[in-house]
Design a protein around this motif. Sequence first.
Motif, PDB file in Angstrom:
ATOM      1  N   VAL A 123      -5.067   0.721   6.858  1.00 44.58           N
ATOM      2  CA  VAL A 123      -3.979  -0.237   6.626  1.00 44.58           C
ATOM      3  C   VAL A 123      -2.755   0.094   7.467  1.00 44.58           C
ATOM      4  O   VAL A 123      -2.227  -0.772   8.182  1.00 44.58           O
ATOM      5  N   THR A 124      -2.283   1.332   7.391  1.00 46.94           N
ATOM      6  CA  THR A 124      -1.028   1.703   8.067  1.00 46.94           C
ATOM      7  C   THR A 124      -1.138   2.985   8.900  1.00 46.94           C
ATOM      8  O   THR A 124      -0.156   3.440   9.453  1.00 46.94           O
ATOM      9  N   ALA A 135       0.828  -1.210   0.000  1.00 45.63           N
ATOM     10  CA  ALA A 135       0.000   0.000   0.000  1.00 45.63           C
ATOM     11  C   ALA A 135       0.857   1.251   0.000  1.00 45.63           C
ATOM     12  O   ALA A 135       0.598   2.201  -0.752  1.00 45.63           O
ATOM     13  N   GLU A 136       1.906   1.259   0.820  1.00 48.09           N
ATOM     14  CA  GLU A 136       2.757   2.442   0.913  1.00 48.09           C
ATOM     15  C   GLU A 136       3.546   2.672  -0.376  1.00 48.09           C
ATOM     16  O   GLU A 136       3.709   3.817  -0.819  1.00 48.09           O
ATOM     17  N   LEU A 154       0.805   3.793  -3.186  1.00 47.81           N
ATOM     18  CA  LEU A 154       0.190   5.104  -2.957  1.00 47.81           C
ATOM     19  C   LEU A 154       1.214   6.229  -3.029  1.00 47.81           C
ATOM     20  O   LEU A 154       0.895   7.327  -3.498  1.00 47.81           O
ATOM     21  N   SER A 184      -5.873   4.457   2.860  1.00 53.76           N
ATOM     22  CA  SER A 184      -4.866   3.680   3.603  1.00 53.76           C
ATOM     23  C   SER A 184      -4.786   3.917   5.108  1.00 53.76           C
ATOM     24  O   SER A 184      -3.995   3.254   5.778  1.00 53.76           O
ATOM     25  N   THR A 222      -1.537   5.534   7.352  1.00 54.92           N
ATOM     26  CA  THR A 222      -1.012   6.317   6.234  1.00 54.92           C
ATOM     27  C   THR A 222       0.268   7.069   6.555  1.00 54.92           C
ATOM     28  O   THR A 222       0.284   8.040   7.296  1.00 54.92           O
TER      29      THR A 222
END
Length: 218
Positions: A166-167, A123-124, A127, A163, A169
């Motif tokens: 998820v993290t 994801a990181e 994105l 995100s 962001t």
Amino acid sequence: MVFGGCGSAVLAAAFPQLGIGFAGVSLAFGLTVLTMAYAVGHVSGGHFNPAVTVGLWAGGRFEAGKVIPYVAAQVIGAILAALALYAIASGRADWSLAANGLASNGFGTHSPGGYALQSAFLAEVLLTGFFLLIIMGSTHPKAPAGFAPIAIGLGLTLIHLVSIPVTNTSVNPARSTGPALIEGGIALQQLWVFWAAPLIGGALGGFVYRTLIARNDD
């Protein structure tokens, strides 16, 4: 980025009755980069983010010799902002660093949605790469003049909407470093991911724009 974005999460989103919520935090990050790009973009280019600086270098828009000074300034700013945020948040009697934190990034048990390392890393990378495409496209000489900060700010808002679960962001190693250094523990142990993934994504985004898009401008 730390004081505006993480500050909204730590100081405002902690109170559901204020109504800022998940979308409000996402918007706060976007508004931070939008307003600061207009405020100081003419001075420094308005990077605020090591991954953006590296990505612009990979995209042929930034001098290699300026990368380290820019990254150092970004990290110092993030640490100072995290200290300021901690000083304000700790003024509430029922707030504690261990329980509430400073909106640090994480995966696994430290991910808001319990996402694993591979999900967080992917994801990181993706994105941050998309963020560089937005930045390089909206600041191109052929793009409509004066609107780049709006596109960049809204792009960052969208990235956070995707995100945060998820993290929390990152897409910004400096933003991750400030809170992690103050929190310590698992936030600091997992910090390497939020340097490695955004830097890879930023470099890929800059390189892709330079080789696949900018090359075909004519």
